[in-house]
Every structure is written in C-alpha cells, then in structure tokens.
Design a protein around this motif. Structure first.
Motif, PDB file in Angstrom:
ATOM      1  N   GLY A  85     -71.508 -37.550 -62.307  1.00  0.00           N
ATOM      2  CA  GLY A  85     -70.601 -36.683 -62.864  1.00  0.00           C
ATOM      3  C   GLY A  85     -70.740 -35.846 -64.000  1.00  0.00           C
ATOM      4  O   GLY A  85     -71.676 -36.216 -64.839  1.00  0.00           O
ATOM      5  N   ARG A  86     -69.625 -35.588 -64.725  1.00  0.00           N
ATOM      6  CA  ARG A  86     -69.856 -34.890 -66.043  1.00  0.00           C
ATOM      7  C   ARG A  86     -70.361 -35.757 -67.117  1.00  0.00           C
ATOM      8  O   ARG A  86     -70.981 -35.625 -67.936  1.00  0.00           O
ATOM      9  N   ILE A  87     -69.908 -36.949 -67.098  1.00  0.00           N
ATOM     10  CA  ILE A  87     -70.221 -38.084 -68.193  1.00  0.00           C
ATOM     11  C   ILE A  87     -71.953 -38.313 -68.322  1.00  0.00           C
ATOM     12  O   ILE A  87     -72.264 -38.657 -69.210  1.00  0.00           O
ATOM     13  N   GLY A  88     -72.584 -37.780 -67.004  1.00  0.00           N
ATOM     14  CA  GLY A  88     -73.922 -37.988 -67.269  1.00  0.00           C
ATOM     15  C   GLY A  88     -74.726 -36.711 -67.826  1.00  0.00           C
ATOM     16  O   GLY A  88     -75.833 -36.915 -67.781  1.00  0.00           O
ATOM     17  N   VAL A  89     -74.097 -35.920 -68.276  1.00  0.00           N
ATOM     18  CA  VAL A  89     -74.417 -34.641 -68.725  1.00  0.00           C
ATOM     19  C   VAL A  89     -74.154 -34.685 -70.551  1.00  0.00           C
ATOM     20  O   VAL A  89     -73.065 -34.685 -70.634  1.00  0.00           O
ATOM     21  N   PRO A  90     -75.193 -34.395 -71.135  1.00  0.00           N
ATOM     22  CA  PRO A  90     -74.891 -34.430 -72.685  1.00  0.00           C
ATOM     23  C   PRO A  90     -74.137 -33.303 -73.029  1.00  0.00           C
ATOM     24  O   PRO A  90     -73.902 -32.281 -72.320  1.00  0.00           O
ATOM     25  N   GLU A  91     -73.316 -33.492 -74.407  1.00  0.00           N
ATOM     26  CA  GLU A  91     -72.470 -32.311 -74.884  1.00  0.00           C
ATOM     27  C   GLU A  91     -73.163 -31.088 -75.087  1.00  0.00           C
ATOM     28  O   GLU A  91     -72.492 -30.130 -74.858  1.00  0.00           O
ATOM     29  N   THR A  92     -74.634 -31.134 -75.208  1.00  0.00           N
ATOM     30  CA  THR A  92     -75.257 -29.633 -75.254  1.00  0.00           C
ATOM     31  C   THR A  92     -75.062 -28.945 -74.094  1.00  0.00           C
ATOM     32  O   THR A  92     -75.225 -27.648 -74.429  1.00  0.00           O
ATOM     33  N   PHE A  93     -74.688 -29.432 -73.005  1.00  0.00           N
ATOM     34  CA  PHE A  93     -74.700 -28.852 -71.826  1.00  0.00           C
ATOM     35  C   PHE A  93     -73.165 -28.739 -71.237  1.00  0.00           C
ATOM     36  O   PHE A  93     -73.095 -28.815 -70.132  1.00  0.00           O
ATOM     37  N   LYS A  94     -72.211 -28.838 -72.094  1.00  0.00           N
ATOM     38  CA  LYS A  94     -70.876 -28.989 -71.655  1.00  0.00           C
ATOM     39  C   LYS A  94     -70.420 -27.765 -70.986  1.00  0.00           C
ATOM     40  O   LYS A  94     -69.494 -27.850 -70.202  1.00  0.00           O
TER      41      LYS A  94
END
Length: 118
Positions: A85-94
């Motif tokens: 889910g979104r938790i697996g994506v770093p903040e730089t790709f929010k």
C-alpha cells in the motif's frame, strides 16, 4: 478506456502470475505491453519506447525507486503496484498513484488515468 487505447506500457513485475495478469488488464484497456521485465537491472536498461509504466515496488528484495526517478525526470507517467500500500512508497513519491495488490481492472484504469493527468 479510449484515451488509453494504443498506448505502450512498461511493466516491471517480478512475480510471473502478477505480470501476466497486469499485462492482460492493460491489453483489455486497449494498451500494448511494449516492455515487460522482472528485475531492477532490466528495468534500468529497458528501452524507452513506452508511454507509461506500472512498477512493482519490491523486485526480489530490490526497490524500484531508481527506475521511478528516471521516469520522473523523463516525464513518463507511472503507477506503483504493491502489496504494501501507500506505506511502502517513500515520501518523495507521495504524489504518485499506488495500485494496492490485488487490484481490479477498474482500479488500474482509474490510477493510470490519474497518473497521466499529472
């Protein structure tokens, strides 16, 4: 679906069954799978003859984010595909679209449309 018809996709997915399902969904949306690879190394060297990409986040323990950075610099739309889910994506790709596995054809279409509007 019409706006996706004829577009070429890069699919980066290390699970064979998931890759086949994703490719089938893209074809159902009228897209052509131009390139399909299963490793980070192959994704980093894939030709650039595609209009958008679907990127699995975790490729056998390697993260796909270097590929996403390249695509972002080239202004090529992409979506992440992940079971985290979104938790697996770093903040730089929010600001990027995330397809949560398992996903439906409708979800894939919606996320791709949103990614292409960016």
């Amino acid at each position: 679906m019409a706006e996706l018809a004829g577009m070429r996709a890069l699919v980066v997915e290390d699970e064979g069954v998931v890759a086949l399902l994703s490719e089938g969904m893209l074809e159902d949306l009228g897209c052509e799978v131009g390139v399909s690879v299963a490793s980070l190394a192959k994704a980093l060297t894939a030709d650039d003859r595609f209009d958008f990409a679907v990127l699995d986040v975790n490729l056998d323990g390697q993260l796909v984010f270097p590929v996403a950075e390249i695509l972002r610099k080239r202004e090529v739309p992409f979506v992440f595909s992940t079971g985290y889910g979104r938790i697996g994506v770093p903040e730089t790709f929010k600001d990027c679209q995330v397809l949560n596995k398992p996903f439906t054809l409708e979800e894939m279409e919606r996320k791709l449309r949103l990614a292409m509007k960016r």
